[in-house]
Every structure is written in structure tokens, then in C-alpha cells.
Design an enzyme around this catalytic site. Structure first.
Site, PDB file in Angstrom:
ATOM      1  N   SER A  10       0.764  -1.223   0.108  1.00 55.10           N
ATOM      2  CA  SER A  10       0.047   0.015   0.017  1.00 55.10           C
ATOM      3  C   SER A  10       1.076   1.288   0.018  1.00 55.10           C
ATOM      4  CB  SER A  10      -1.069  -0.079   1.150  1.00 55.10           C
ATOM      5  OG  SER A  10      -0.172   0.049   2.451  1.00 55.10           O
TER       6      SER A  10
ATOM      7  N   LYS B 127      -6.794   3.881   8.565  1.00 52.17           N
ATOM      8  CA  LYS B 127      -5.785   4.770   8.091  1.00 52.17           C
ATOM      9  C   LYS B 127      -6.521   6.225   7.904  1.00 52.17           C
ATOM     10  CE  LYS B 127      -3.653   1.365   4.793  1.00 52.17           C
ATOM     11  NZ  LYS B 127      -3.327   1.003   3.661  1.00 52.17           N
TER      12      LYS B 127
END
Length: 773
Positions: free
Chosen positions: A671, A714
Site C-alpha cells: 500500500s 488509515k
């Protein structure tokens, strides 16, 4: 004394020493020797041992005292041994006997020999005392000659013929006494050990006989008192009565009766009896047919869950749905859900401190069920789940069966805590054993190794907790319904601290609201500047610390303590976390990414630098293989799309170094791909990355942005770090539905499908000197 000619009388089994008087049955050769001796004037004969491998070198000179017949009618003679003699060469003589020359041996007596003789006399007396031979003891006390004392060993029954022959062939008195002392000491030690062993055996037999007698008497007494009737405690009749009265399935009753039959055939002294009793007690104590009634009030159940925990709407809704279905079936008279495929297995996954474990107790209270917690952290033995075979000493059922037994009902709420911390070793894999337990299609016939009976777990509500879902085997994860708890927002933390943590810590510190108050602003400052966590454990510790300081102030004269933002520095110290994104991204080559760890979401800085040297890529920061490949992909993309990014193709033909702080923390995953592309582009163009921007997403060689996981965590981390814009992959748009409204309002989310869009939106318009300059 000169050599003497004497006839030889051989003896086979007996060894004759000086001073002994013996009676011998005479065969033809020995009769000839006695007749030859009596023909002489002194009637003396040499008595020597008959050896198979050689001729004897020593014998004893003996006088013939009497000749006659034994009680059996055989010829016999009584001989009196007088002196040791050394055998010489053969000579001729009258009669049919064998004649030899004999040299009489004179004994040399020294002071040391007398000392040895006294020592040997003490040992002989000790031996005789054990035999209670008191008259012989008196005779030994009267002996004074060391040689005679040593030769008296010829009468000792504990000395073998070989040892007596050694004494006969030893002319030195001291040597004879030293050997005798050693042999006699060994005999005494052996006799004492034999006596001790015999005494122990005798005591053991007596104790066993005494216990047997007492048990027989006890049985008779119980029978007289009526306690020995059928159904007496601990007896087979008692177990048979308990089995008949137990509410158990037919298959279990049949197994119990088989074991009771074995118990009746076994003796009380058999170790198998104890094993059977333990198994019977365990099976009879299990709640085979005992269930608790579920609460049917859905509104009240939701109220209980809301009172115990703030937020966590998804798991609360799942429990309320489960309860609503059961209540509806009960209202309509349908069969209560149970049996194959009816179980509920929920996995609560999320960072520490978000309330996963305590939620299990709230669920049990909401349903009106008993609650049992099973800690699986660090379990490495498969038998901990399935139990041990009964053949092993100290065998027990597994933790699942023990949990049901402890709950006292067949439909408890069982919390399997830290299921991701289960490990495997040579004793098996506990996670594999959990496959049957947590499979709703199989656990209605769960079979424990200890019970060897089918136990229905379909009515048990299993709630498992985990921090890292990736550490759970895929086959086990597939059997559970995953509910993700992604952490709390700042507003959530303030509400939890005000409604739950502060009252609990006030009570623990023996304080009241009239004595101490904490403002919402202070709680918000704690959540923002003193903690950087997904849960609230650290915040609760800070509250406890502040209240302890407040209690100290009250004890030293203060009447009331009001805690506000200005008071936090004195009570809990300086803030530990300050905004650093602007400082870190102020230079080109640094981009802010978003990551997920076992502790929740966090920001991740990617730093890129270039220096003179051969073209190449250096990676540091404990990166995993996937993350290293992402860096290679990012560099290849920037080089191949230099024109679109506004980068001179020759700029990156230098030594490139990519570092990901903190260097001591292992990192992996794809990611960070878009973040690495942005950092390399920033380095090559000299344009810093905007400090308010964060990003996440996997990038391909063609620049496509692929979806990633942990969107909610996140974005929570981005809000905590002070970011106002975040770039997410286009295909992660459905995940935004799970993000709290206050986070979506605080953070602007840009959904992108091409990494060029990320670079254009993330880089600032201001430009510093490019790396190629």
C-alpha cells in the site's frame, strides 16, 4: 622343625584349618591314609584339599583321634588339626597311601598381628551377637593367640571354601588377619542391608494387611450403620443411581453405564478405578440438557450494550439481529434454533484497547447467558483444545469442554481471547483443532479426546478476538463472521473517557465528582497530544495518573481540584505527540503515507534521496519483500513516465536511496506504492509534497492504483496526525461507508485510479533546486 614324612588324606568340600576338630567319612584312599597313620607311632596324617587344576601346596598336620563308623554305617574318623604344613615332594611309605614330605610352618606373631587380632575379634563378636551365639562369644573372648584366632575362621559359615583355602595357603599371620577383617566387614554391611530390606518388606506387608483389615472392618461398620446400602457415596451403586437420575442423552447414558459396569468389576486397589471415577464425575457434571432462557427484549438488550460500550455499532447490531431472530421463532412457536448449522461464531478484530474482550461480557448480559473466557494467547498444545486421551496420567478434557462445564449451561457465551496468538509446535496445531469447534456445520457433534462423546456446541455463542487477522489461518478465518473494530475517533475517546473511564478511575482513587473534576477540553488534549493509539488504554492510564496527583493535593490541604488543559503539564507531564508532518515534508523527496499495524492505523513517511554514484536503488528501514518490490516498481514507473511527470530522464540515473522510518520497526505490504512514486517524483522535480496530504494505495507498472485494506484505520490515523486531504484508490469507495461522519468531515478524500492524479494533487507548486542541478 625338620621335614616330616606323612600320608596324605585328601578332602573335597571341606577345608580344614589348624585348631579344628572334624569328623570325616572315609573312602578307600582316605582309609588307606588313616591306616598308614595309625601304623606309625604318632598317628598323624596330612589333610590337604583336593584341587581339580593343581596339587595343593599347603595342608594341615592332624592327629587321628578316633576311628569308627558314622551313623550311616560308613567308616569315619575324627581328626584334630594341629599345624599348617608346606607340602614337598612325594616319598615312599608303607601301605597303599600317598606319602609326602611336609615342612611344618612356624607362625611369626608381631605386635601388629595382635592389634589385627583384636580388631578381628570385635568383628567376630558382632557377627555372633547377630546370631545370638553367646557361648561361642565367651570362647572367642578367651582366645589370645593371633594365629589361633585367624584359623578359627574355618568354622565361619559366611566364608566360602575358596576363601578358607586362601587362609590355608597364607603362612603370614598378619596377611590372614587383614583378609579376614575385610571379608568380615563386607559380610556385616551386607547383613545389615539385608536386615533393613527385610524389615521394610515386613513393615510394608504388615501395613497392607493392617489396611486390608481396617477396610474390612470399616465396610462392616458401614453396613451396620446402613451406609453400605446401594447408593453409598463413592461406590458403584452410587454412580449407577446418579446415572439413572441424570438428564443426559441416551448415547451418553449408555457410555456412563458401561463405565459403571467396569467400576463394579474393578478392585479398589486398581489404578483404573480412580480414572473411571474421575471420568464419571466429569461427564455427570457437564450440562448436557441445561440451558438458560435468552432475553427476548431486543430494546433492553441494545440498552445494555450501549450502557457498557460507546460506539461499536456494527457488532451491537449483529448481536441484536441474532437475538431478534431467536425471539421471533419463540413467539411463533417454532423450534428454538439449534443443531447443525445453527451456531453463531463472531470474530472481533481490531487494535488493542478498543473493547473487544469486555464486549463479550456485555453480550452475555444482554442475552441473559452465562459468560466464560478462554485465553488462547500462547497456547501451542492441541490437547489444550481437544483434551488428552484417558490413558495418560493426569488427563483432562480440553478448554472448550471445561468452559462449558464452568458455565453450567449448554448455551453460554464463550469468549476465545487472542485467537491470532495461537501457535503450533511438535505437540500439534491448536488452530487446526479449533476448525471443528468454530464450524457451525460441525460443532453440534464436537468430540473431545477425553470424553469420547459427542458434545453439542451449536447453542454456544462463540466470540473470538484478534489483533491481526492475517495471522489467523485462512481455513479458520472462513468459519467465523468477521466484525472489524477500527478504533475510536477523537470525539469517541472524549465521550468514552467522560462516561466510562473517569467514573471508574474516580472510584479506584476513592474520589468523588465534588472533589475532582476534569474538563472536556482537558480530555480532548489528552486524546490529541498525549496519546496516539486506536484504543483508550493509555488514556485511562493518564487519567489514573492525574487523579492520583489530585488525591495527593487533596491530602495536603487542597479543598477541590479542577483539571483543565493548563493543569495537564503539572499532572501528567509534557505532551508526547506534536504535529510533525509539516516539518518532515518541508524538503523534496519526502511523502506521507498511511499504514496499518497490529496497534491500529499510523502515518508512514517515505524519504528519498540521491547522490553521485553508479545508478542503483538502496532500500533501508527493515522493509519486507513486498515493500521492496513496490520501491522497484515506483522507480521504474517514474523513469518510464518522466515526460508525463515533468522529470528529466537523466535526473534519476544516479544512486537513489529510499528510507522508511522508524528503522527498528519491520514494515511490509504493497500500500506504500503511490507514496513511493510521489516521493521519487518530488525528489526529481524539487517540488515538496504538501504537508496536509496523505496517501495510500498499491501501484502497478502502468500507474494503476489498486485497492488496499484498513481504510477506516488509515483515515483515523490521518485525522490524528492533522492531515486534511487523503488520496485513496477509486475501488476503495465502498469502504468509506464505514468511516465515521466526523472523520469524513475533517478529512477530504480524493478517489483516484491513476497515480499521475496523486502526484499532480500532492506536489506543491513551489519548486526548489532539482536534484539534477
Amino acid at each position: 622343625m625338620s621335614d616330616t614324612r606323612l600320608p596324605v588324606l585328601f578332602v573335597s568340600e571341606l577345608v580344614v584349618l589348624p585348631g579344628m576338630v572334624v569328623s570325616l567319612e572315609l573312602d578307600e584312599s582316605s582309609r588307606a591314609a588313616v591306616d598308614a597313620a595309625r601304623a606309625g607311632s604318632e598317628s598323624r596324617v596330612l589333610v590337604a584339599p583336593r584341587l581339580e587344576d593343581r596339587y595343593a601346596s599347603y595342608g594341615v598336620i592332624a592327629s587321628v583321634e578316633r576311628v569308627g563308623r558314622s551313623s550311616g554305617g560308613s567308616p569315619a574318623a575324627v581328626l584334630k588339626a594341629e599345624q599348617r604344613g608346606r607340602i614337598g615332594s612325594g616319598v615312599t611309605g608303607p601301605g597303599a597311601a600317598l606319602w609326602v614330605e611336609v615342612e611344618p610352618v612356624q607362625d611369626r606373631v608381631t605386635d601388629h598381628a595382635r592389634e589385627l587380632a583384636e580388631e578381628y575379634k570385635r568383628l567376630v563378636v558382632a557377627v555372633l551377637q547377630r546370631r545370638e551365639a553367646w557361648q561361642v562369644i565367651d570362647s572367642v573372648h578367651q582366645m589370645t593367640d593371633p594365629s589361633a584366632i585367624a584359623d578359627a575362621a574355618g568354622y565361619a559359615p559366611y566364608l566360602s571354601s575358596d576363601r578358607k583355602r586362601e587362609l590355608l595357603e597364607e603362612p603370614d599371620v598378619e596377611s590372614r588377619l587383614e583378609r579376614l577383617i575385610a571379608w568380615t566387614r563386607d559380610h556385616l554391611a551386607e547383613a545389615e542391608l539385608t536386615d533393613k530390606i527385610g524389615e521394610d518388606v515386613r513393615e510394608g506387608m504388615e501395613r497392607s494387611q493392617r489396611e486390608f483389615l481396617l477396610r474390612q472392618q470399616l465396610a462392616a461398620i458401614r453396613k451396620e450403620l446402613g451406609e453400605g446400602e446401594p447408593g453409598s457415596p463413592g461406590g458403584p451403586e452410587d454412580y449407577r443411581a446418579r446415572v439413572d437420575a441424570a438428564d443426559v442423552p441416551d448415547a451418553v447414558r449408555a457410555a456412563l453405564l458401561r463405565e459403571v459396569d467396569k467400576l463394579e468389576r474393578s478392585s479398589d486397589q486398581s489404578p483404573e478405578t480412580a480414572w473411571i471415577r474421575t471420568w464419571l464425575d466429569t461427564v455427570l457434571e457437564l450440562p448436557w440438557q441445561v440451558t438458560t432462557d435468552d432475553s427476548t427484549d431486543v430494546v433492553a438488550a441494545r440498552a445494555v450494550l450501549d450502557a457498557d460500550h460507546h460506539g461499536l455499532d456494527e457488532v451491537k447490531e449483529r448481536i441484536v439481529e441474532y437475538l431478534a431472530v431467536r425471539a421471533r421463532r419463540a413467539e411463533r412457536g417454532l423450534q428454538v434454533v439449534g443443531g447443525r448449522g445453527s451456531g453463531a461464531v463472531i470474530l472481533l478484530a481490531g487494535p488493542p484497547g478498543v473493547g473487544k474482550t469486555s464486549l463479550g461480557e456485555s453480550v452475555a448480559r444482554a442475552l441473559g447467558r452465562t459468560f466464560v473466557r478462554v485465553a488462547l494467547g500462547g497456547v501451542r498444545d492441541e490437547a489444550e483444545i481437544r483434551g488428552h486421551r484417558r490413558t495418560y496420567v493426569g488427563a483432562l478434557p480440553g478448554r472448550i469442554v471445561r468452559a462449558v462445564k464452568e458455565a453450567g449451561s449448554r448455551n453460554p457465551v464463550v469468549l476465545l481471547d487472542e485467537v491470532d496468538k495461537v501457535g503450533a509446535d511438535y505437540r500439534g496445531d491448536p488452530a487446526a483443532a479449533l476448525l471443528e469447534v468454530l464450524d457451525p456445520a460441525q460443532n453440534h457433534t464436537f468430540r473431545d479426546h477425553y470424553l469420547e462423546l459427542d458434545l453439542d456446541l451449536s447453542d454456544v455463542l462463540f466470540i473470538a478476538t484478534a489483533n491481526v487477522v492475517e495471522q489467523i489461518p485462512q481455513a479458520l478465518l472462513d468459519r467465523m463472521e468477521l466484525v472489524t473494530l477500527d478504533g475510536y475517533t477523537e470525539d469517541d475517546k472524549v465521550a468514552i473517557a467522560r462516561d466510562f473511564l473517569l467514573p471508574r478511575q474516580l472510584e479506584r482513587a476513592a474520589l468523588t465528582g465534588e472533589e475532582v473534576s476534569v474538563s472536556d477540553a482537558a480530555l480532548r488534549e489528552m486524546a490529541a497530544s498525549y496519546t496516539r493509539e486506536a484504543g483508550v488504554r493509555q488514556m485511562e492510564r493518564l487519567l489514573a495518573k492525574a487523579l492520583r496527583k489530585a488525591a495527593t493535593r487533596l491530602a495536603t490541604g487542597a479543598e477541590r481540584v479542577d483539571i483543565d488543559v493548563a493543569d495537564l503539564r503539572d499532572l501528567v507531564g509534557r505532551p508526547r505527540f506534536t504535529p510533525e508532518v509539516h516539518e518532515r515534508t518541508s524538503v523534496p523527496g519526502v511523502a506521507t503515507g498511511l499504514a496499518v499495524t497490529g496497534l491500529g492505523g499510523d502515518v508512514l513517511f517515505i524519504e528519498a534521496s540521491a547522490h553521485d554514484g553508479p545508478a542503483g536503488l538502496t532500500l533501508t528501514g527493515q522493509l519486507g519483500e513486498v515493500m521492496k518490490e513496490s520501491a522497484q516498481i515506483a522507480l521504474t514507473f517514474v523513469r518510464s513516465h518522466a515526460a508525463e511527470l515533468g522529470v528529466d530522464p537523466t535526473v534519476l540515473d544516479r544512486a537513489i536511496h529510499v528510507h522508511v522510518p522508524a528503522g527498528a520497526v519491520p514494515k511490509d505490504g504493497p500500500s506504500a506504492g503511490v507514496t513511493m512514486v510521489t516521493a521519487l517524483t518530488s525528489l526529481a522535480t524539487g517540488r515538496p509534497v504538501r504537508s496536509e496530504v496523505g496517501m495510500t494505495g498499491e501501484v502497478t507498472l502502468n500507474g494503476r492504483v489498486l485497492p488496499i485494506g484498513g481504510v477506516k484505520q488509515k483515515l483515523l490515523a490521518a485525522q490524528r496526525a492533522g492531515l486534511t486531504e487523503v488520496f485513496l484508490p477509486q475501488r476503495n469507495e465502498p469502504d468509506l461507508d464505514e468511516v465515521p461522519a466526523e472523520v469524513r468531515e475533517a478529512v477530504t478524500v480524493h478517489l483516484v485510479g491513476d497515480v499521475l492524479d496523486v502526484v499532480r494533487g500532492a506536489l506543491s507548486t513551489a519548486s526548489t533546486a532539482a536534484v539534477a542541478a
